[in-house]
Design an enzyme around this catalytic site. Sequence first.
Site, PDB file in Angstrom:
ATOM      1  N   TRP A   1       0.832  -1.203   0.000  1.00  0.00           N
ATOM      2  CA  TRP A   1       0.000   0.000   0.000  1.00  0.00           C
ATOM      3  C   TRP A   1       0.866   1.252   0.000  1.00  0.00           C
ATOM      4  O   TRP A   1       0.498   2.278  -0.577  1.00  0.00           O
ATOM      5  CB  TRP A   1      -0.905   0.005   1.232  1.00  0.00           C
ATOM      6  N   HIS A   2       2.048   1.170   0.625  1.00  0.00           N
ATOM      7  CA  HIS A   2       2.917   2.335   0.718  1.00  0.00           C
ATOM      8  C   HIS A   2       3.575   2.696  -0.604  1.00  0.00           C
ATOM      9  O   HIS A   2       4.021   3.835  -0.783  1.00  0.00           O
ATOM     10  CB  HIS A   2       4.000   2.107   1.776  1.00  0.00           C
ATOM     11  N   GLY A   3       3.678   1.763  -1.515  1.00  0.00           N
ATOM     12  CA  GLY A   3       4.305   2.103  -2.783  1.00  0.00           C
ATOM     13  C   GLY A   3       4.493   0.902  -3.679  1.00  0.00           C
ATOM     14  O   GLY A   3       4.474  -0.246  -3.237  1.00  0.00           O
TER      15      GLY A   3
ATOM     16  N   PHE B   1       2.692   8.698  -1.047  1.00  0.00           N
ATOM     17  CA  PHE B   1       2.013   7.420  -0.890  1.00  0.00           C
ATOM     18  C   PHE B   1       0.534   7.520  -1.190  1.00  0.00           C
ATOM     19  O   PHE B   1      -0.126   6.542  -1.363  1.00  0.00           O
ATOM     20  CB  PHE B   1       2.214   6.873   0.537  1.00  0.00           C
TER      21      PHE B   1
END
Length: 470
Positions: free
Chosen positions: A319-321, A470
């Site tokens: 989800w962060h990248g 993000f």
Amino acid sequence: MMFDSFGYWVFFASCLVLYWMLRDRPAKVLLVVASYIFYGFWDARFVLLLLGSTAANYAFGRLIDSADGSLRKRWVTLAVAFNLALLGFFKYCDFFIGSFAALFGIAPDGLLLHVILPVGISFFTFEGIAYSVDIYRRQLRAVRSPLDFAVFISFFPHLIAGPIIRPHDFFPQLLHRAEPVDEDRRWGLREILKGLVKKVALADFFALIANAYFNGTPFDGAHVPASAGVFAFAMQIYFDFSGYTDIARGCARLLGYRFPVNFARPYLSADIADFWRRWHVSLSTWLRDYLYFPLGGNRHGSARTYANLMIVMGLGGLWHGASWNFLLWGLYQGLLLCVHRAWRTLVTRAGLTGVVDHRSLLPFWTTLTFLAVTVGWVPFRAADFASTARTLRALAGPFDWSFWAAHRALYLVPLACLGFCIVDRRQRLQDWLVERASNVSVATTAVACLVALELFAPLGSGIPFLYFKF
């Protein structure tokens, strides 16, 4: 507009004055318009994306609320799929194309779409999913007012980097607009100043050292050792993101809205489970309620529980990248949670809970947790697997004391912050400033913060907030 820029504060002050001059509905219209202007400063093209996402999620909510049985499930499935497809296309399309091309030995240049990542998309898509799922679970009725729903999705203090606002926390606040009392104004100003000090005076200082190490450039004419670079990033990401959250919560409170706590001194956690109850709370609780529990949580035996933890944290990492390094970071966090759970099970069965949890051992467990978390930041910050492996090998090598001795602020600043947390462990000093301090004391504290900002790092340093990407 960055929260640490002069332009943002002119924008916010204008919004604040106009907002409290208007009645309820015009004030909400102002918030939506201001939020779209704020979002348009990043890339005006994505204003239509935000508008389309808002309209689609509003429609899905009405459809889910009015349906029953299999039709209700079909609509919520479409709502979740829509948000995941939106997030997947803009955030992961090129990543997966490049990964598959590398797997089959194909040059990716002609295949990549070069999709630009819209800021904040990870946050407002998760809020859209939470809204639809809560309606499906009958924990929430669909909002009838398109204006109220637009405020929920686009409200600019949390639009770019959270915290992730839950529908049942926010919508009741839209029903009755209560003008902030003196305590609210003090609280909001305190959080804004605290956030600015964290970001501008602390996070940006540590960012210079962390960036120098991970970019392979000198800092103040000296080589940065891995220990200093990794420690500096651990400090940077905390002060940066918690500082952003403080500013967001402070701005929201001055506008009459309350955001939940997103950070609760996470580096003082005694174990990794406690860390994730204190770090990025809005994301960790979202993952728990909308992913971990639906997967079965801990209701189907140890093996299934461990698998669920690894799945949830792995996806939380992605989800962060769009990077395999983020997946590695998430899996590492999942592994830590599994090890901790197994350890606590063994301690309980052996009847050693009282010994292990004795307060005299708290500094040891806190230090161990901090070191484990700090090592985990390596793949989060490193550009690729090779850089991650190189940094981990360097951390395992001899400790370079010379850089630390030459740059004492690297450890003195965190020690000073730790000392403050110990002295004010129940946050009574902060509460005193809000609830009981005289106006002279409050003004003196505010002036001291502003002087510190001017002396150590003036606004507009050019170092962006980490979670904006993000």
